[in-house]
Scaffold this motif. Structure first.
Motif, PDB file in Angstrom:
ATOM      1  N   SER A  92       0.727  -9.526 -15.044  1.00  0.00           N
ATOM      2  CA  SER A  92       0.786  -8.087 -14.799  1.00  0.00           C
ATOM      3  C   SER A  92       0.849  -7.793 -13.302  1.00  0.00           C
ATOM      4  O   SER A  92       1.579  -6.896 -12.865  1.00  0.00           O
ATOM      5  CB  SER A  92      -0.446  -7.410 -15.409  1.00  0.00           C
ATOM      6  N   GLU A  93       0.100  -8.576 -12.501  1.00  0.00           N
ATOM      7  CA  GLU A  93       0.126  -8.395 -11.044  1.00  0.00           C
ATOM      8  C   GLU A  93       1.523  -8.683 -10.492  1.00  0.00           C
ATOM      9  O   GLU A  93       2.019  -7.990  -9.602  1.00  0.00           O
ATOM     10  CB  GLU A  93      -0.898  -9.324 -10.381  1.00  0.00           C
ATOM     11  N   GLU A  94       2.175  -9.730 -11.025  1.00  0.00           N
ATOM     12  CA  GLU A  94       3.525 -10.085 -10.569  1.00  0.00           C
ATOM     13  C   GLU A  94       4.520  -8.974 -10.895  1.00  0.00           C
ATOM     14  O   GLU A  94       5.362  -8.612 -10.068  1.00  0.00           O
ATOM     15  CB  GLU A  94       3.967 -11.397 -11.225  1.00  0.00           C
ATOM     16  N   GLU A  95       4.406  -8.419 -12.117  1.00  0.00           N
ATOM     17  CA  GLU A  95       5.307  -7.337 -12.516  1.00  0.00           C
ATOM     18  C   GLU A  95       5.103  -6.108 -11.629  1.00  0.00           C
ATOM     19  O   GLU A  95       6.068  -5.456 -11.211  1.00  0.00           O
ATOM     20  CB  GLU A  95       5.059  -6.971 -13.980  1.00  0.00           C
ATOM     21  N   SER A  96       3.839  -5.790 -11.338  1.00  0.00           N
ATOM     22  CA  SER A  96       3.532  -4.631 -10.486  1.00  0.00           C
ATOM     23  C   SER A  96       4.106  -4.827  -9.086  1.00  0.00           C
ATOM     24  O   SER A  96       4.710  -3.918  -8.514  1.00  0.00           O
ATOM     25  CB  SER A  96       2.016  -4.425 -10.403  1.00  0.00           C
ATOM     26  N   ARG A  97       3.924  -6.028  -8.553  1.00  0.00           N
ATOM     27  CA  ARG A  97       4.426  -6.324  -7.199  1.00  0.00           C
ATOM     28  C   ARG A  97       5.936  -6.137  -7.133  1.00  0.00           C
ATOM     29  O   ARG A  97       6.456  -5.501  -6.214  1.00  0.00           O
ATOM     30  CB  ARG A  97       4.059  -7.764  -6.827  1.00  0.00           C
ATOM     31  N   ASP A  98       6.636  -6.693  -8.110  1.00  0.00           N
ATOM     32  CA  ASP A  98       8.102  -6.583  -8.124  1.00  0.00           C
ATOM     33  C   ASP A  98       8.548  -5.141  -8.318  1.00  0.00           C
ATOM     34  O   ASP A  98       9.549  -4.707  -7.734  1.00  0.00           O
ATOM     35  CB  ASP A  98       8.681  -7.465  -9.244  1.00  0.00           C
ATOM     36  N   GLY A  99       7.792  -4.396  -9.131  1.00  0.00           N
ATOM     37  CA  GLY A  99       8.137  -2.998  -9.369  1.00  0.00           C
ATOM     38  C   GLY A  99       7.997  -2.156  -8.117  1.00  0.00           C
ATOM     39  O   GLY A  99       8.887  -1.369  -7.777  1.00  0.00           O
ATOM     40  N   TYR A 100       6.908  -2.339  -7.394  1.00  0.00           N
ATOM     41  CA  TYR A 100       6.684  -1.584  -6.158  1.00  0.00           C
ATOM     42  C   TYR A 100       7.689  -1.969  -5.077  1.00  0.00           C
ATOM     43  O   TYR A 100       8.144  -1.123  -4.306  1.00  0.00           O
ATOM     44  CB  TYR A 100       5.269  -1.832  -5.632  1.00  0.00           C
ATOM     45  N   ALA A 101       8.021  -3.250  -5.017  1.00  0.00           N
ATOM     46  CA  ALA A 101       8.924  -3.744  -3.964  1.00  0.00           C
ATOM     47  C   ALA A 101      10.308  -3.104  -4.051  1.00  0.00           C
ATOM     48  O   ALA A 101      11.052  -3.095  -3.066  1.00  0.00           O
ATOM     49  CB  ALA A 101       9.047  -5.264  -4.050  1.00  0.00           C
ATOM     50  N   ALA A 102      10.638  -2.558  -5.214  1.00  0.00           N
ATOM     51  CA  ALA A 102      11.958  -1.939  -5.383  1.00  0.00           C
ATOM     52  C   ALA A 102      12.070  -0.595  -4.662  1.00  0.00           C
ATOM     53  O   ALA A 102      13.177  -0.108  -4.408  1.00  0.00           O
ATOM     54  CB  ALA A 102      12.257  -1.758  -6.877  1.00  0.00           C
ATOM     55  N   TYR A 103      10.928  -0.005  -4.301  1.00  0.00           N
ATOM     56  CA  TYR A 103      10.931   1.311  -3.662  1.00  0.00           C
ATOM     57  C   TYR A 103      10.729   1.152  -2.156  1.00  0.00           C
ATOM     58  O   TYR A 103       9.657   1.427  -1.613  1.00  0.00           O
ATOM     59  CB  TYR A 103       9.855   2.205  -4.288  1.00  0.00           C
ATOM     60  N   LYS A 104      11.776   0.708  -1.495  1.00  0.00           N
ATOM     61  CA  LYS A 104      11.697   0.391  -0.060  1.00  0.00           C
ATOM     62  C   LYS A 104      11.580   1.631   0.819  1.00  0.00           C
ATOM     63  O   LYS A 104      11.232   1.545   1.995  1.00  0.00           O
ATOM     64  CB  LYS A 104      12.925  -0.437   0.346  1.00  0.00           C
ATOM     65  N   ASP A 105      11.886   2.812   0.274  1.00  0.00           N
ATOM     66  CA  ASP A 105      11.796   4.048   1.059  1.00  0.00           C
ATOM     67  C   ASP A 105      10.378   4.631   1.062  1.00  0.00           C
ATOM     68  O   ASP A 105      10.143   5.676   1.672  1.00  0.00           O
ATOM     69  CB  ASP A 105      12.769   5.097   0.501  1.00  0.00           C
ATOM     70  N   TYR A 106       9.465   3.960   0.381  1.00  0.00           N
ATOM     71  CA  TYR A 106       8.083   4.440   0.298  1.00  0.00           C
ATOM     72  C   TYR A 106       7.157   3.370   0.890  1.00  0.00           C
ATOM     73  O   TYR A 106       6.744   2.440   0.190  1.00  0.00           O
ATOM     74  CB  TYR A 106       7.693   4.713  -1.162  1.00  0.00           C
ATOM     75  N   PRO A 107       6.819   3.465   2.179  1.00  0.00           N
ATOM     76  CA  PRO A 107       6.000   2.450   2.857  1.00  0.00           C
ATOM     77  C   PRO A 107       4.669   2.168   2.162  1.00  0.00           C
ATOM     78  O   PRO A 107       4.221   1.031   2.111  1.00  0.00           O
ATOM     79  CB  PRO A 107       5.768   3.059   4.250  1.00  0.00           C
ATOM     80  N   GLU A 108       4.045   3.215   1.615  1.00  0.00           N
ATOM     81  CA  GLU A 108       2.753   3.021   0.951  1.00  0.00           C
ATOM     82  C   GLU A 108       2.895   2.155  -0.307  1.00  0.00           C
ATOM     83  O   GLU A 108       2.010   1.376  -0.647  1.00  0.00           O
ATOM     84  CB  GLU A 108       2.137   4.374   0.591  1.00  0.00           C
ATOM     85  N   LEU A 109       4.041   2.283  -0.982  1.00  0.00           N
ATOM     86  CA  LEU A 109       4.267   1.476  -2.175  1.00  0.00           C
ATOM     87  C   LEU A 109       4.511   0.010  -1.805  1.00  0.00           C
ATOM     88  O   LEU A 109       4.103  -0.900  -2.522  1.00  0.00           O
ATOM     89  CB  LEU A 109       5.452   2.020  -2.980  1.00  0.00           C
TER      90      LEU A 109
END
Length: 290
Positions: A92-109
Motif C-alpha cells: 500500500s505504501e508503494e502504491e501511495s508513493r507512485d500515486g503521489y509522484a504523478a502529481y509533479k505540479d504539487y510540491p507538497e504531494l
C-alpha cells in the motif's frame, strides 16, 4: 483551490487512504510488544495523519476511513502476526508513493511521496518477530508431513482399502513421526547453537506444524467411507495447505509464491503418486486383502 474534477477525486482517495493507514498503524502499535517497533509505528501513524491534513487543504473536506481495511489489517496482525500485516501494508505504501509522484505540479504531494518511501524503509527495518525466527522449524514440520504423509496415506489407500483402518494407521504413524521430527529438530537446533533459536521452542514449532498437517490429511478418511474419494479430498487438502502456507511465507519473507508453491506441490504429489503405485504393487504381489 482551482483543481479539476479528476485530480480532486484522486486527492479525496489519497486522503481517505491516509486516515485509514494512520488508524491501522495506531492499532498495529497497540499489539506490538517491542517498544522501539511500537514507537516507529506510532510515528508513521502521526505522519499519515499529517498527510491527511495536507490533502484536506486541497479538498476542503473531511473523509471517513475504510473501516473494512482497518479491520482486515488488525485481524491479520492478531491471527498471522504483525510482520504479515506490515508486509501487506508495504504494498500500500508503494502504491501511495507512485500515486503521489504523478502529481509533479504539487510540491507538497511530492514530499508526501518521499515520506511514503521512508515509511517503507522503516517498516522493513523494524520487522523482527519470533514466529518468523522459527519459520525454518515450521517449514521443516509442514514440508516433511506433506511429503511423507501424502505418500503414506496414498500407499495405505490401496494396501488397506478401508477408510477407518487407513485413518487409524495414518494417525498412529503421523503422531509417531511428529514426535520423531520434533526430537530431531531439538537435537539439530541444540547442536547448531548461536543462531538465537531455543531448541525446545524450535521442536514445538516443528511438532505442532506436523500434527496439524496430519490432522488435516487424515480427516477425510474419518468422515468419508469411499477410500478413493477420501484420497482425492486428502490431496485437495494438501494442495490448499501448501497454497495457504506458501502465500503466508512469500508475503512475510518477500519471496516468490509461485516458485515455492510449485516446488512443494510437485514434490508432495510425486511422492504420493509413487507411494500409491507401491501400495498397489504390494497388494497385487503379496495377495493380501485388508
Amino acid at each position: 483551490m482551482n483543481i479539476d474534477q479528476q485530480t480532486y477525486d484522486a486527492l479525496l482517495r489519497f486522503q481517505r487512504n491516509e486516515i485509514t493507514e494512520s488508524i491501522v498503524y495506531t492499532k498495529l502499535a497497540a499489539v506490538e510488544k517491542n517498544p522501539a517497533n511500537r514507537d516507529v509505528l506510532l510515528r508513521i501513524s502521526a505522519d499519515e495523519k499529517g498527510h491527511y491534513a495536507v490533502l484536506k487543504k486541497y479538498t476542503g473536506q473531511d473523509v471517513a476511513p475504510f473501516k473494512w481495511k482497518i479491520l482486515k489489517y488488525y485481524l491479520l496482525a492478531r491471527i498471522l502476526g504483525i510482520t504479515f500485516a506490515i508486509k501487506l501494508m508495504e504494498g500500500s505504501e508503494e502504491e501511495s508513493r507512485d500515486g503521489y509522484a504523478a502529481y509533479k505540479d504539487y510540491p507538497e504531494l511530492l514530499q508526501i511521496a518521499k515520506d511514503e518511501d521512508e515509511h517503507e524503509e522503516k517498516l522493513i527495518a523494524l520487522i523482527n518477530e519470533e514466529r518468523l525466527e522459527y519459520m525454518g522449524s515450521v517449514v521443516l514440520g509442514l514440508n516433511d508431513a506433506l511429503v511423507e504423509f501424502t505418500g503414506a496415506l496414498a500407499g495405505f489407500t490401496l494396501a488397506l482399502s478401508d477408510s477407518k483402518l487407513i485413518a487409524l494407521t495414518g494417525s498412529i504413524t503421523g503422531i509417531a513421526a511428529a514426535l520423531s521430527m520434533a526430537s530431531s529438530e531439538y537435537l539439530s537446533t541444540k547442536s547448531e547453537g548461536g543462531d538465537g533459536k531455543r531448541p525446545v521452542k524450535a521442536s514445538i514449532y516443528t511438532g505442532i506444524a506436523y500434527i496439524f498437517t496430519v490432522i488435516a490429511l487424515v480427516a477425510p478418511f474419518i468422515f468419508i467411507s469411499n477410500v478413493l474419494v477420501a484420497l482425492g479430498v486428502m490431496l485437495v487438502s494438501a494442495l490448499l495447505i501448501i497454497a495457504l502456507f506458501n502465500y503466508y511465507y512469500s508475503v512475510a519473507r518477500s519471496e516468490s509464491f509461485r516458485k515455492r508453491f510449485t516446488e512443494m506441490a510437485v514434490l508432495s504429489f510425486s511422492v504420493a503418486a509413487l507411494s500409491f503405485l507401491i501400495g498397489y504393487a504390494l497388494k497385487v504381489f503379496t495377495g493380501i486383502e485388508a
